[in-house]
Design an enzyme around this catalytic site. Structure first.
Site, PDB file in Angstrom:
ATOM      1  N   ASN A   1       0.869  -1.181   0.000  1.00  0.00           N
ATOM      2  CA  ASN A   1       0.000   0.000   0.000  1.00  0.00           C
ATOM      3  C   ASN A   1       0.904   1.230   0.000  1.00  0.00           C
ATOM      4  OD1 ASN A   1      -1.835   2.038   0.466  1.00  0.00           O
ATOM      5  ND2 ASN A   1      -2.227   1.470   2.605  1.00  0.00           N
ATOM      6  N   TRP A   2       1.034   1.844  -1.170  1.00  0.00           N
ATOM      7  CA  TRP A   2       1.949   2.993  -1.271  1.00  0.00           C
ATOM      8  C   TRP A   2       1.387   4.251  -0.631  1.00  0.00           C
ATOM      9  CZ3 TRP A   2       4.057   2.881  -7.048  1.00  0.00           C
ATOM     10  CH2 TRP A   2       4.846   1.734  -7.213  1.00  0.00           C
ATOM     11  N   LYS A   3       0.115   4.222  -0.262  1.00  0.00           N
ATOM     12  CA  LYS A   3      -0.562   5.414   0.286  1.00  0.00           C
ATOM     13  C   LYS A   3      -0.379   6.595  -0.675  1.00  0.00           C
ATOM     14  CE  LYS A   3       0.262   3.536   4.830  1.00  0.00           C
ATOM     15  NZ  LYS A   3       0.068   3.707   6.248  1.00  0.00           N
TER      16      LYS A   3
ATOM     17  N   HIS B   1      -9.485   0.959   4.824  1.00  0.00           N
ATOM     18  CA  HIS B   1      -8.214   1.184   5.533  1.00  0.00           C
ATOM     19  C   HIS B   1      -8.481   2.135   6.704  1.00  0.00           C
ATOM     20  CE1 HIS B   1      -4.120   2.479   6.374  1.00  0.00           C
ATOM     21  NE2 HIS B   1      -3.711   1.399   5.737  1.00  0.00           N
TER      22      HIS B   1
ATOM     23  N   GLY C   1       2.791  -1.024   4.301  1.00  0.00           N
ATOM     24  CA  GLY C   1       2.891   0.393   3.975  1.00  0.00           C
ATOM     25  C   GLY C   1       4.337   0.777   3.735  1.00  0.00           C
ATOM     26  N   GLY C   2       4.985   1.294   4.770  1.00  0.00           N
ATOM     27  CA  GLY C   2       6.342   1.841   4.652  1.00  0.00           C
ATOM     28  C   GLY C   2       7.336   0.933   3.939  1.00  0.00           C
TER      29      GLY C   2
ATOM     30  N   SER D   1       3.391  -2.076  10.424  1.00  0.00           N
ATOM     31  CA  SER D   1       4.849  -2.059  10.619  1.00  0.00           C
ATOM     32  C   SER D   1       5.505  -3.413  10.357  1.00  0.00           C
ATOM     33  CB  SER D   1       5.210  -1.548  12.020  1.00  0.00           C
ATOM     34  OG  SER D   1       4.733  -0.224  12.193  1.00  0.00           O
TER      35      SER D   1
ATOM     36  N   GLU E   1      -6.913   4.566   7.779  1.00  0.00           N
ATOM     37  CA  GLU E   1      -6.721   5.992   7.470  1.00  0.00           C
ATOM     38  C   GLU E   1      -7.965   6.562   6.788  1.00  0.00           C
ATOM     39  OE1 GLU E   1      -2.964   5.598   5.465  1.00  0.00           O
ATOM     40  OE2 GLU E   1      -2.034   5.075   7.375  1.00  0.00           O
TER      41      GLU E   1
ATOM     42  N   GLY F   1       2.316   2.312  10.694  1.00  0.00           N
ATOM     43  CA  GLY F   1       3.240   3.426  10.504  1.00  0.00           C
ATOM     44  C   GLY F   1       3.901   3.895  11.793  1.00  0.00           C
TER      45      GLY F   1
ATOM     46  N   GLU G   1      -5.365  -5.089  10.613  1.00  0.00           N
ATOM     47  CA  GLU G   1      -4.383  -4.021  10.799  1.00  0.00           C
ATOM     48  C   GLU G   1      -4.687  -3.235  12.071  1.00  0.00           C
ATOM     49  OE1 GLU G   1      -2.435  -2.908   6.834  1.00  0.00           O
ATOM     50  OE2 GLU G   1      -4.172  -1.632   7.096  1.00  0.00           O
TER      51      GLU G   1
HETATM   52  C1  PEP Z   1      -0.748   0.097   5.914  1.00  0.00           C
HETATM   53  O1  PEP Z   1      -0.739   1.219   5.459  1.00  0.00           O
HETATM   54  O2  PEP Z   1      -1.689  -0.653   5.630  1.00  0.00           O
HETATM   55  C2  PEP Z   1       0.353  -0.319   6.782  1.00  0.00           C
HETATM   56  C3  PEP Z   1       0.282  -1.492   7.353  1.00  0.00           C
HETATM   57  O3  PEP Z   1       1.373   0.565   6.957  1.00  0.00           O
HETATM   58  P1  PEP Z   1       2.802   0.268   7.664  1.00  0.00           P
HETATM   59  O4  PEP Z   1       3.320  -1.018   7.094  1.00  0.00           O
HETATM   60  O5  PEP Z   1       3.664   1.447   7.278  1.00  0.00           O
HETATM   61  O6  PEP Z   1       2.550   0.180   9.125  1.00  0.00           O
END
Ligand code: PEP
Length: 257
Positions: A10-12, A100, A239-240, A218, A102, A178, A172
């Site tokens: 997930n590049w956001k 998600h 994500g990251g 994470s 967010e 994040g 999640e």
């Molecule tokens: C996400 O955005 O779904 C996510 C899990 O982010 P991260 O891996 O950065 O915690």
């Protein structure tokens, strides 16, 4: 039943078109044909990158799927700023992230909205990656399993077992996204097992056993092995660590059977 693992990036709101093409090309260069049977990889870039990312993958004949990060449930019309299921399908999407945290937290997406999106995607032959997860307050209260199961129930209202089998669920925990703070493998497994039990209540044991449940929050090359070793965790929503080719490929390799 053996479930094919999945790693979804997930590049956001990161990577404009030029950067998206470069990163996709790097990932594609690392792809090996024999991975196809062992893992399903999905890249979820911002809307504007969908077509360019798909074009790179098609040119390279790389079996990596593309997903959107959001969608609207109506097909077309006066919905300024929204993007429909047929539009993302035309860009080459097979998947779409829905619900998600967010989107729920920053943009007010409700369980009802998530359900409308899930049904619109399935109606348009796209596969939802349905995100659920609890806040730290809910975890501290000790009601995580009830909370995420209620989210699952709401997201899949009106969906039958045949369609549910096409969906992926991502657990999640909000406090792990994040933040660098990962759920322990035991915490993640407990929630994922509760989600699978809820799916069995809704759709029957066979469908629940066939559906993939991802962990997100994470996840990185240092913690992935312990997480995906758990019986109900079938991969990750990342994500990251999906923003760098190196770490993303390490995660893909970790989940291959
Ligand atoms: C996400 O955005 O779904 C996510 C899990 O982010 P991260 O891996 O950065 O915690």
């Amino acid at each position: 039943m053996a479930r094919k693992p999945m790693m979804a990036g997930n590049w956001k709101m990161n990577n404009a078109i030029g950067e998206a093409v470069v990163l996709t090309q790097e990932i594609s260069n690392n792809w090996w044909k024999d991975w196809e049977d062992k893992v399903e990889v999905v890249i979820c870039p911002p809307f504007v990158d969908l077509k360019p990312v798909k074009t790179v993958l098609e040119f390279d004949k790389t079996k990596i799927f593309v997903g959107a990060q959001n969608v609207y449930w109506e097909e077309a019309g006066a919905f300024t700023g929204e993007v429909s299921v047929p539009m993302i399908r035309e860009c080459g999407c097979d998947y779409c992230i829905v619900g998600h945290s967010e989107r729920r937290g920053l943009f007010g997406e409700t369980n009802e909205d998530v359900n409308k999106k899930v049904r619109a995607l399935l109606g348009g032959r796209l596969k939802p990656i349905v995100c659920v997860g609890e806040s730290l307050a809910v975890r501290d209260e000790g009601t995580t399993n009830e909370y995420v199961c209620a989210q699952v129930k709401a997201a899949f209202a009106g969906v039958d077992a045949e369609d549910a089998a096409k969906c992926v669920v991502a657990y999640e925990p909000i406090w792990a996204i994040g933040t660098g703070r990962t759920a322990t493998p035991e915490q993640a497994e407990e929630a994922c097992a509760a989600i699978r039990a809820q799916l069995a209540v809704l759709f029957g044991e066979e469908t629940a056993q066939a559906m993939r449940i991802l962990y997100g929050g994470s996840m990185n090359p240092g913690n992935v092995d312990a997480l995906v070793a758990e019986p109900d965790i079938d991969g990750g929503l990342i994500g990251g660590a999906s923003l760098k080719c190196d770490s993303f490929i390490q995660l893909v390799k970790a989940v291959m059977q």
